[in-house]
Write an enzyme that holds these catalytic residues in place. Structure first.
Site, PDB file in Angstrom:
ATOM      1  CB  CYS A   1      -1.020  -0.200   1.419  1.00  0.00           C
ATOM      2  SG  CYS A   1      -0.205  -0.148   2.795  1.00  0.00           S
ATOM      3  CB  ALA A   2       0.489   4.698   1.042  1.00  0.00           C
TER       4      ALA A   2
END
Length: 204
Positions: free
Chosen positions: A102-103
């Site tokens: 993800c981030a």
């Protein structure tokens, strides 16, 4: 990554990259490695929820922790479709090696990793211990979301057992077990679990 780290990364010869970042997150920082990219977005909600809480009262670390636990429950209840797409790719031998991210690589990714380890029969305490390794290895480039107080931002960049427990307890409370959750929401039944175990573990 350092040049040496990048060189090692490139030797992984990835088959698939599963990207759990939201649409705008992914657009702001395009894919960083070759391979077939599957965008399976789980939109970030933490900042918006903190802004709503701020309208009702001051923010502190306890509020941030509560928001994160709420977010993990939402992952379990509402975003199983995103995790299902990852499992579909894991069941396809041609799509491996597979990277998922993800981030920050600790929240959406942390739940995904916990589900994979659950499929493999890893005990819950070991799953939580693995999840907590993010606190040792994740170094944020900036202390995130500068509009919030320092103690709130500091809480957001760490993982806590209560975060992952919020997701797993929600699953067990609603479905009885992770196995039933996977079967009911992602069509990952006994046959699929056996196939995943064979694909993701080496012979003894």
């Amino acid at each position: 990554l350092s040049p040496a780290g990048r060189a090692r990364f490139d030797t992984l010869d990835l088959g698939t990259i599963v990207d759990f970042r939201g649409v705008n997150e992914a657009a702001a920082a395009p894919a960083f490695a070759p391979g077939v990219r599957l965008h399976s977005p789980i939109e970030p909600t933490v900042a918006e929820e903190l802004r709503r809480r701020r309208e009702r009262g001051p923010l502190d670390a306890a509020v941030a922790v509560d928001v994160m636990e709420q977010t993990y429950r939402w992952y379990a209840l509402e975003k199983h479709d995103a995790f299902a797409r990852m499992f579909e790719r894991l069941l396809n031998a041609g799509d491996k090696p597979l990277l998922f991210h993800c981030a920050a690589g600790k929240d959406r990714t942390g739940v995904a990793a916990a589900l994979i380890l659950s499929v493999l029969g890893v005990p819950r305490d070991t799953i939580v211990a693995d999840y907590l390794l993010s606190n040792d290895h994740y170094v944020p480039r900036v202390l995130t979301i500068s509009e919030f107080p320092d103690e709130v931002r500091a809480a957001l960049v760490k993982v806590r057992p209560s975060f992952l427990s919020a997701a797993l307890d929600t699953i067990e409370g609603r479905w009885g077990s992770v196995e039933r959750y996977l079967e009911d929401t992602m069509n990952i039944g006994p046959r699929e679990r056996m196939a995943l175990a064979a694909a993701l573990t080496e012979p003894a």
